[in-house]
Design an enzyme around this catalytic site. Sequence first.
Site, PDB file in Angstrom:
ATOM      1  N   HIS A 127       0.956  -1.055   0.091  1.00  0.00           N
ATOM      2  CA  HIS A 127      -0.041  -0.001  -0.134  1.00  0.00           C
ATOM      3  C   HIS A 127       0.963   1.346   0.002  1.00  0.00           C
ATOM      4  O   HIS A 127       1.842   1.023   0.465  1.00  0.00           O
ATOM      5  CB  HIS A 127      -0.606  -0.159   1.227  1.00  0.00           C
ATOM      6  CG  HIS A 127      -2.135   0.947   1.343  1.00  0.00           C
ATOM      7  ND1 HIS A 127      -1.749   2.282   1.872  1.00  0.00           N
ATOM      8  CD2 HIS A 127      -3.381   0.920   1.172  1.00  0.00           C
ATOM      9  CE1 HIS A 127      -2.857   2.725   1.711  1.00  0.00           C
ATOM     10  NE2 HIS A 127      -3.754   2.193   1.329  1.00  0.00           N
ATOM     11  N   ASP A 143       3.023  -5.002   7.801  1.00  0.00           N
ATOM     12  CA  ASP A 143       2.110  -4.113   8.011  1.00  0.00           C
ATOM     13  C   ASP A 143       0.546  -5.093   7.987  1.00  0.00           C
ATOM     14  O   ASP A 143       0.548  -5.606   7.117  1.00  0.00           O
ATOM     15  CB  ASP A 143       1.798  -3.345   6.607  1.00  0.00           C
ATOM     16  CG  ASP A 143       0.367  -2.681   6.449  1.00  0.00           C
ATOM     17  OD1 ASP A 143      -0.287  -2.848   6.992  1.00  0.00           O
ATOM     18  OD2 ASP A 143       0.266  -2.092   5.153  1.00  0.00           O
ATOM     19  N   GLN A 201      -4.827  -5.241   6.849  1.00  0.00           N
ATOM     20  CA  GLN A 201      -5.865  -6.202   6.268  1.00  0.00           C
ATOM     21  C   GLN A 201      -5.960  -7.431   7.115  1.00  0.00           C
ATOM     22  O   GLN A 201      -6.861  -8.275   6.564  1.00  0.00           O
ATOM     23  CB  GLN A 201      -5.607  -6.387   4.903  1.00  0.00           C
ATOM     24  CG  GLN A 201      -5.523  -5.214   4.016  1.00  0.00           C
ATOM     25  CD  GLN A 201      -7.255  -4.637   4.029  1.00  0.00           C
ATOM     26  OE1 GLN A 201      -8.057  -5.250   4.266  1.00  0.00           O
ATOM     27  NE2 GLN A 201      -7.214  -3.270   3.392  1.00  0.00           N
ATOM     28  N   LYS A 249     -10.638  -0.902  10.340  1.00  0.00           N
ATOM     29  CA  LYS A 249     -10.401  -2.123   9.461  1.00  0.00           C
ATOM     30  C   LYS A 249     -10.687  -3.402  10.324  1.00  0.00           C
ATOM     31  O   LYS A 249     -10.652  -4.549   9.892  1.00  0.00           O
ATOM     32  CB  LYS A 249      -9.141  -2.276   8.620  1.00  0.00           C
ATOM     33  CG  LYS A 249      -8.942  -1.213   7.614  1.00  0.00           C
ATOM     34  CD  LYS A 249      -7.751  -1.541   6.710  1.00  0.00           C
ATOM     35  CE  LYS A 249      -7.270  -0.083   6.055  1.00  0.00           C
ATOM     36  NZ  LYS A 249      -8.152   0.055   5.000  1.00  0.00           N
ATOM     37  N   CYS A 292      -4.778   2.496  -3.885  1.00  0.00           N
ATOM     38  CA  CYS A 292      -3.449   3.133  -3.324  1.00  0.00           C
ATOM     39  C   CYS A 292      -2.433   2.035  -3.269  1.00  0.00           C
ATOM     40  O   CYS A 292      -1.392   1.932  -2.458  1.00  0.00           O
ATOM     41  CB  CYS A 292      -3.741   3.473  -1.896  1.00  0.00           C
ATOM     42  SG  CYS A 292      -4.659   4.914  -1.553  1.00  0.00           S
TER      43      CYS A 292
END
Lengths: 140, 408
Positions: B126, B203, B206, B229, B366
């Site tokens: 991202h 990261d 998600q 999220k 993104c």
Amino acid sequence: MENPKLYHPLILKHNKHPFHFFKDEHAQFVIQASNPICGDRFTLFLSLQDQVISQASFHGYGCAVSKAATSMLVERMYQKSIPKILQMTQEYLKMFESGNQIHDRELEIFKVAREFPGRTQCARLSWQKLSEEFQAWTQD
Amino acid sequence: MPDLPLTGEFNALAFRRHFPLLHGNDLIYLDSAATKQKPAEVIEAVEKFYSTYNANVHRGIYKLADEATDAYENSRDTVRAFINARSSREIIFTRGSTESINLVAQSYVAARLQNGTNIVISEMEHHSNLIPWQQLAKKSGAELRVIPINDNGDLILEEGLGLIDKRTTIIALVHTSNSLGTINPINVFIEKARKSKSTILIDAAQAMAHQSIDVQALDCDFLVFSAHKMFGPTGVGVLYGKQELLEEMPPYQYGGEMIESVSLESSTFRLPPHRFEAGTPNIAGVIGLASSIHFLDTWKPDKLGSHSKILAEIAVELLQSIGVRLIGTPVRRAGIVSFLLDDIHPHDVATLLDQEGIAVRAGHHCTEPVMRYYEIPGTLRLSFSAYNTREEVEQVAKALPRIRKILG
């Protein structure tokens, strides 16, 4: 779905069969109109003779609305002077803010874009860029 | 109708009832990778804070402030337990994953970079896990190395692992791709990081609502995620960092709440995590995050993730039968499916789906380098959560041929 409101038949027609959709290597002026948010990118190829647009075409990639709006812009430029085109683009762009009628009623098919989240920019993209360019030229 | 897998025993409709925005609403919301809808429990927790114990934290000499501070610090422990961190000192509240990454970039990595060192990221990051590193590399003269992807949207492992060496200052890698749906084999990279004595940041934005994450088992150095999220509020996120690393790091921002003592000439700073939380924090957001974690604990992230994954598999099968171009066919897929309908612009498809009450994402999500890899300007993306049903996926599959007829 029976009434795809944003997609007037004329928009669909121009999307499928855009007016003068080709790269013109001999064009006197090349103008890029792009929207980094959605990736739409059109190039306008223009030539002037005796103070009026004698040749206009475009190429690139965009959604049905931005493509049709660009196609109908190119179609309307022929034999028009730059001040005349500027007047036309400014009236068209103002339509999205005011919702007013404009002289060229056919172009009002794009007014409905105001009702769709994020889609006004599609109808404005090439018109806005051309308007800015021509404005700069007339001020030079 | 092809023979499709069943959605198992998970009761999506019972789950959906917890979401005021969706309950009794025909909206087909398929943009959960952008943000999840919020359950009543989270909304109520935020509301309860403001209506019954709103006060600033860490400074009031009165009961109400104590109550707010307790709730705020208890939330830190809730996060700690959720990701199985060793200590709640390892949990820093930020504005979201983006800020968490920038904090590590500025406070840990920047001072360690020089000519000859390198940063390793992947082609599917991202922008939030690309640009901070790209800019740091430019400033410092360090090399930005990029793990390439293949046509399936999987990382090319051998090539990627070959990029990591003793001069790798940080590896910053996405757990689950927001545009391709790929679940990356992060373990392999963490293992490699340990061997090359590099630092690794994951990261997990998600991932958190779709599978359980144990930072000690993973042995990553940093892990970042955003509350919104995972059914929590927007504007709040977490940076997990190993305590010994956090203690080496200077503050990221300066101001109130993060100091020990201040004179006009100099200041000393508190220990982590407070050193990194300058100014009044997003107290309601943090309390909402804790509430979303209690919600996730009840429903189990693994179960929610497996339901989303099954929906994605159904979507893939239905989309293939329509003849779309799938963008990303990874070995391990999360509940995310990207595709293109013929050469119709994704925005046109999304507008027509919206007219049928179906909310999907269209664009580059993104992740412009991913779009560049596939030489496309963007995709349509369906991203699922456990409140989605198989019927909703079928509605999309029914709408697409109609859209093709109009715009094709």
